[in-house]
Scaffold this active site. Structure first.
Site, PDB file in Angstrom:
ATOM      1  N   ASN A 440       0.832  -1.197   0.000  1.00 46.96           N
ATOM      2  CA  ASN A 440       0.000   0.000   0.000  1.00 46.96           C
ATOM      3  C   ASN A 440       0.873   1.256   0.000  1.00 46.96           C
ATOM      4  O   ASN A 440       1.620   1.498   0.960  1.00 46.96           O
ATOM      5  CB  ASN A 440      -0.887   0.059   1.241  1.00 46.96           C
ATOM      6  CG  ASN A 440      -1.619   1.398   1.303  1.00 46.96           C
ATOM      7  OD1 ASN A 440      -2.538   1.655   0.537  1.00 46.96           O
ATOM      8  ND2 ASN A 440      -1.164   2.277   2.185  1.00 46.96           N
ATOM      9  N   GLU A 441       0.834   1.983  -1.094  1.00 51.69           N
ATOM     10  CA  GLU A 441       1.427   3.321  -1.200  1.00 51.69           C
ATOM     11  C   GLU A 441       2.943   3.372  -1.052  1.00 51.69           C
ATOM     12  O   GLU A 441       3.517   4.456  -0.806  1.00 51.69           O
ATOM     13  CB  GLU A 441       0.758   4.290  -0.206  1.00 51.69           C
ATOM     14  CG  GLU A 441      -0.685   4.574  -0.609  1.00 51.69           C
ATOM     15  CD  GLU A 441      -1.354   5.692   0.177  1.00 51.69           C
ATOM     16  OE1 GLU A 441      -2.495   6.057  -0.191  1.00 51.69           O
ATOM     17  OE2 GLU A 441      -0.750   6.181   1.143  1.00 51.69           O
TER      18      GLU A 441
END
Ligand code: BMA
Length: 827
Positions: A440-441
């Protein structure tokens, strides 16, 4: 196989580093009872040694727990017959996180990954009769800091930066919606297995034909044997495939060869097909795998299988740049409306299967089709994936990396590989699982640091973004080898040269709230091929706030309210959106309603605006929208649409309407408004569109009616609604989609911002009949929010009411409870 689950008499105390482990275990001071699975915080809370970390500002007072080492011990008895059942393995299914395990004083395991199920030979240390198991958990914070000192400080968003060195749930370090509670403990069961032979693995990929006319289940069974037991009858594997009604549709008996691998292929003609929520049923077959020796069953595994076909399509789009990002299930492209899922408690060991069922049922009832298990939490409990299989929620599964520049040295990668292999093996049989995603990210933070060169494909360890070796080499290798039927995606967001690219891959649309703090009304222009995050904060339901807020702190800007808003500048950003939208009032009830109103409007605008781009074959320009976030891990003002106490916020109902199989939309246009409708069903729908304009006094200013045809599985533009947009008298334009005389969808377009609109109290009248409530008004009412006690299931809520268009909602469980109704202009 015989099993002994060690869930009985566990004790816990703070580890005394001045003593060696033996002495510390033997010393009777300081022990408190502990649950296993469980965490230290839960045990201390139960023993009254710490206050409730969720209440008030107590989080600040319990940080010492995460800074200590802790010692668990369990005394247990082993019957001699257990030792005769075969070599004994000690299984620690989940140790959070840095742990040393001692069996009768022997150090048998060093563990440092919360997501790896550990198995060690216990034979040499175990004895008949009384045994003692001890587990020392080191402070994750201290260990992380030590590794940071050795390997260097790495960049993160959220939590202490040393977290990247620990294979531990990252949200434990605190997040912009969650408290810092650095748990330790055996968070999954601890057990002993005695077996000469056992089923080590069952891989059963399903392949459904394009025409859905047949399905193939290819079964690979791995048997682990201890040759000491050879000779008394041949080992065999019995497979049975059982249909959803319990009938055996196929079975096979095979001898186990020397290598311990057994393979078989079942072909199921006319299979019962598993469909996502809203597209059909979720029939589940059962695959039973039994290891036998002669007539004796030695071990058994059962997996529930949904027979479905899955593809992720990235194809050119007609008239649009880039490529699509479409999940196709059973040869049908699916618009994936849904949400991001975070761990439903800071202490996940408190969650019950019922908790999962409740929340998943809420997601399914909101017409959601997909949940993304976000990379800063945990690989969820089996109950989560079983539940998603049952209700038809597709799962976007992140590997557990979030918002950080992770290391990639050999030791770290080795640990990640063990974790990934274990989790892929555990989860790959679930029909709900639609995608593996690397992180995530992490590409977003790398890009923000100028460390992401999308074109580079060399030795990542030489770059300032070495973790690409994990996301682009290690994880795809594991997924391709162990789960080749499912797509893998390197990260979220990812695609194109820029992680924020709107034309390729997925995107986290944070132009609203974060970044530029754009007005939520602009959401439609921040579309992307697949929007995997977006969101707006809102306060929880009042009862949830009261559960953690002292009475004298129950006002909007109190220290406790601010403490329970973890977003960077959270209260300030909320204040900005409130100020832009509404006339600000100062009571707690007004603040709760105002924040929830804005969240409802914002998320409605986003889903409605993006689903409009689901244009049909070759033109699925936006193929999914996953709101940040579905749920909470504690009581907090945040992005969740269902609060920690599982109480839906108003936006929950708005999302449900916008993701309904039939929906209608209105948007401003140069000469009035444009209308469109979405038909997610697989049939053509004939209906009537009725659009009316109303003044503030409820007077009808114009009406447009037209017959409409909505092609299956797409959005259809329904043309312009001409009127003079500068028409002062015009307050609201309201559209109704009627099918066979019934209103199936509504949409409204108001003069905005609402703060400039002066309106009389709409005088909402209610008629109650059992669990049905009929509402009507004489002048337009905005954001009608009905409230009663807990446990009332509303068929709809937080809607707009127009004169001449009364609405009836069903409120299961309402009975004769008092009912509050409020709206934007009701006093
Ligand atoms: C994204 C998510 C989370 C975060 C959320 C809200 O970054 O991936 O990390 O909580 O936005 O800020």
């Amino acid at each position: 196989m015989r099993q002994l689950i060690l869930s009985g008499d566990w004790r816990l105390k703070q580890r005394d580093p001045a003593r060696d482990i033996g002495d510390d275990c033997a010393n009777d001071d300081g022990w408190i009872p502990a649950c296993v699975p469980g965490t230290v915080h839960e045990a201390l809370l139960a023993a009254g040694r710490i206050p409730d970390p969720f209440y008030g500002l107590n989080e600040c007072d319990v940080q010492w727990v995460g800074e200590q080492d802790w010692l668990y011990r369990c005394a247990f008895d082993v019957d001699p017959s257990f030792l005769e059942a075969g070599p004994v393995t000690l299984c620690c299914d989940g140790l959070d996180t840095v742990a040393t395990v001692w069996l009768n004083g022997e150090r048998v395991l060093d563990a440092d990954n919360m997501f790896v199920p550990w198995r060690v030979d216990a034979g040499a240390s175990l004895r008949p009769g009384r045994n003692l198991l001890a587990i020392v958990f080191e402070s994750a914070l201290r260990v992380g800091k030590a590794r940071e000192a050795e390997w260097g400080v790495r960049a993160v968003w959220n939590g202490d930066a040393s977290r990247v060195y620990l294979r531990k749930a990252q949200y434990h370090y605190g997040w912009d919606w969650g408290p810092c509670l650095l748990t330790v403990g055996p968070w999954r069961p601890v057990r002993l297995e005695a077996a000469f032979a056992r089923i080590a693995d069952v891989h059963c990929p399903v392949d459904v034909a394009g025409d859905l006319g047949s399905a193939t289940v290819s079964v690979h069974v791995t048997v682990a044997t201890d040759h000491a037991a050879d000779g008394d009858g041949a080992l065999g594997v019995r497979l049975r495939l059982i249909d959803p009604r319990g009938a055996v549709v196929a079975q096979a008996d095979m001898p186990v060869g020397g290598a311990g691998e057994v393979e078989w292929r079942f072909v199921v003609p006319d299979p019962e097909i598993w469909w996502p929520n809203g597209y059909g049923a979720q029939p589940l077959y059962r695959l039973e795998t039994t290891l036998v020796r002669g007539d004796t069953a030695l071990d058994r595994r059962e997996q529930r299988l949904g027979l479905r076909r899955l593809r992720l399509l990235q194809e050119p789009l007609a008239g649009e740049p880039g490529t699509s990002f479409v999940f196709e299930i059973n040869s049908l492209p699916i618009f994936c409306g849904g949400a991001n899922w975070i761990p439903a408690d800071s202490f996940t060991t408190r969650l019950t299967p019922q908790d999962y069922q409740t929340q998943l049922a809420q997601a399914a009832a909101a017409n959601m089709v997909m949940l993304r298990v976000w990379g800063g939490g945990v690989y969820e409990d089996d109950a989560f994936y079983d539940g998603c299989d049952e209700v038809g929620l597709l799962v976007w599964q992140d590997f557990m990396f979030a918002c950080g520049m992770y290391p990639a040295h050999a030791l770290f990668q080795q640990s990640v590989r063990a974790e990934a292999e274990a989790q892929v093996r555990r989860l790959r049989h679930h029909a709900c699982l639609a995608l593996w995603c690397g992180n995530n990210e992490d590409y977003s933070i790398a890009q923000s640091l100028g460390a992401y060169d999308a074109g580079f494909d060399g030795d990542f360890s030489e770059t300032s973004f070495p973790a690409r070796a994990i996301y682009e080499r290690l994880l795809p290798e594991v997924c391709t080898r162990l789960d080749p039927t499912r797509p893998y995606w390197p990260g979220s967001p990812y695609g194109g040269g820029d992680t924020n690219d709107q034309t390729v891959g997925d995107r986290h649309t944070w132009d609203v709230w974060h970044g530029a703090m754009a007005p939520y009304q602009d959401y439609p222009r921040f579309e992307a091929r697949f929007v995997s995050e977006f969101g707006m904060e809102a306060a929880p339901v009042r009862a949830t706030i009261e559960s953690v807020t002292p009475p004298d702190e129950r006002y909007p800007q109190s220290r406790t309210m601010d403490h329970h808003n973890k977003s960077t500048d959270g209260p300030r950003r909320l204040a900005a959106y409130l100020n832009d939208t509404l006339r600000v009032r100062d009571t707690l009830d007004d603040y709760i309603y105002a924040t929830q109103f804005v969240q409802s409007e914002a998320l409605g605008a986003a889903y409605r605006g993006w689903r409009r781009h689901w244009h049909g074959p070759g033109r699925y320009a936006v193929a999914g929208a996953l709101v940040w976030q579905l749920n909470d891990c504690w009581p907090v003002t945040g992005w969740a649409i269902v609060d920690f106490a599982r109480r839906p916020k108003p936006a929950y109902y708005t999302v449900r309407r916008e993701l309904a199989p039939l929906a209608v939309g209105l948007a401003r246009a140069t000469k009035g408004a444009a209308a469109w409708a979405v038909n997610a069903t697989r049939d053509t729908v004939e209906g009537d569109l009725i659009v009316r304009g109303y003044g503030a006094d409820g007077a009808e200013l114009f009406t447009h009616e037209r017959r409409v045809t909505l092609d299956p599985n797409r959005a259809t533009e329904l043309g312009a609604i001409d009127y003079d947009p500068t028409w002062d008298a015009l307050l609201v334009v309201a559209a109704r989609l009627m099918v066979r005389g019934e209103v199936v969808a509504r949409a409204t377009l108001w003069a905005e911002p609402f703060k400039y609109v002066t309106m009389p109290d709409p005088a909402i009248t209610l008629e109650r009949e059992g669990d049905r409530v009929r509402l009507r008004v004489t002048s337009p009412a905005k954001g009608v929010w009905l409230e009663a006690g807990d446990g009332v299931e509303w068929s709809d809520n937080m809607f707009d009411l127009l004169p001449g268009d009364p609405q009836t909602v069903t409120a299961r469980g309402l009975g004769d409870q008092p009912l509050q109704v409020r709206s934007l202009w009701s006093s």
